[in-house]
Design an enzyme around this catalytic site. Structure first.
Site, PDB file in Angstrom:
ATOM      1  N   ASP A 167       0.840  -1.198   0.000  1.00  0.00           N
ATOM      2  CA  ASP A 167       0.000   0.000   0.000  1.00  0.00           C
ATOM      3  C   ASP A 167       0.872   1.244   0.000  1.00  0.00           C
ATOM      4  O   ASP A 167       2.097   1.162   0.018  1.00  0.00           O
ATOM      5  CB  ASP A 167      -0.890   0.004   1.252  1.00  0.00           C
ATOM      6  CG  ASP A 167      -0.064  -0.036   2.527  1.00  0.00           C
ATOM      7  OD1 ASP A 167       0.329   1.045   3.006  1.00  0.00           O
ATOM      8  OD2 ASP A 167       0.205  -1.146   3.042  1.00  0.00           O
ATOM      9  N   ASP A 205       0.478   3.660   2.495  1.00  0.00           N
ATOM     10  CA  ASP A 205       0.276   4.244   3.821  1.00  0.00           C
ATOM     11  C   ASP A 205      -0.986   5.114   3.827  1.00  0.00           C
ATOM     12  O   ASP A 205      -2.055   4.630   3.481  1.00  0.00           O
ATOM     13  CB  ASP A 205       1.519   5.010   4.265  1.00  0.00           C
ATOM     14  CG  ASP A 205       1.566   5.236   5.777  1.00  0.00           C
ATOM     15  OD1 ASP A 205       1.103   4.324   6.504  1.00  0.00           O
ATOM     16  OD2 ASP A 205       2.059   6.258   6.231  1.00  0.00           O
TER      17      ASP A 205
END
Length: 251
Positions: A208, A210
């Site tokens: 991802d 964050d």
């Protein structure tokens, strides 16, 4: 101990088993019980000990993981090296979900964790330089490249307390500091291995961005479901990489 192993493996979020035909053992340490039973099996001519860092049912949040027991259990089994996988968030646009990062340094932003075996009366001050073993790092990078995995050869991981993810302000700060990836479990795990004299390498799978990347509204903040989805999509690749590292490791 009755049981011995050559190599230890810690499984991160999404990696709760590694080998088939295992013997599961309970290891009691002076620091309590590890996160779960340890699975022992042979891979080629090497004995491997596997432990899911959060427990098989993901029952330990990052700040409650029994890190000292986990590492000491590996020491009691006699492992000569530890391969640790983690799910990590990216703090830079060029480090993309699905990429691998072989970290070379960390920044600790945790608190209250048991992070040393030297609580007294014996006191030692170990170096924090090169927390990750250079030889294991080079081997992991080499095998990633052979497998055609998009790999970043170094990276600074900032370790946050968890279990919550970062705020946008925190994520923006971490990025501006020049740090590369973010995780909740690398500290104190890697430094405890160093205290015990066990070479340790981290393999970060990027899942991802964050809390998102500043200036790019299309990138949404991370969710737990997204982390597990990306890790599960790459589970076989992670396992194959671990098996290849084990096959080439000299113990």
């Amino acid at each position: 101990m009755k049981y011995k192993a050559d190599i230890g493996v810690f499984g991160g979020s999404g990696l709760y088993s590694l080998m088939s035909d295992v013997e599961e053992i309970v290891v009691e340490t002076p620091y309590g019980n590890p996160s779960d039973k340890i699975a022992i099996a042979s891979i080629g001519n090497k004995r491997v000990a596997f432990l899911p860092r959060h427990g098989k049912n993901h029952s330990y949040p990052p700040h409650k993981i029994p890190y000292k027991a986990n590492l000491y259990a590996m020491k009691m089994l006699g492992v000569k090296g530890i391969i640790a996988t983690t799910a990590c968030g990216s703090l830079k646009p060029e480090i993309k979900p699905g990429d691998f990062v072989i970290c070379d340094d960390f920044v600790d932003r945790t608190w209250g964790r048991g992070d040393t075996y030297y609580d007294g009366p014996e006191t030692k001050h170990i170096t924090g330089a090169e927390p990750y073993d250079p030889k294991l790092r080079n081997l992991a990078i080499e095998i990633c490249e052979e497998m055609g995995i998009r790999v970043h050869k170094k990276g600074i991981v900032v370790v946050i307390q968890g279990p919550r993810f970062s705020t946008k302000a925190e994520s923006r700060w971490f990025s501006k500091m020049g740090w590369d990836v973010i995780n909740m479990t690398q500290y104190p795990e890697c430094i405890l291995a160093k205290e015990l004299g066990i070479p340790y390498v981290n393999i970060s799978l990027i899942t991802d961005y964050d809390a998102g990347l500043e200036g790019n509204e299309d990138i949404k903040p991370v969710t737990e479901e997204e982390v597990l989805r990306v890790f599960n999509e790459n589970n076989n690749k992670v396992k194959e990489l671990i098996f290849n590292i084990i096959g080439r490791l000299e113990v």
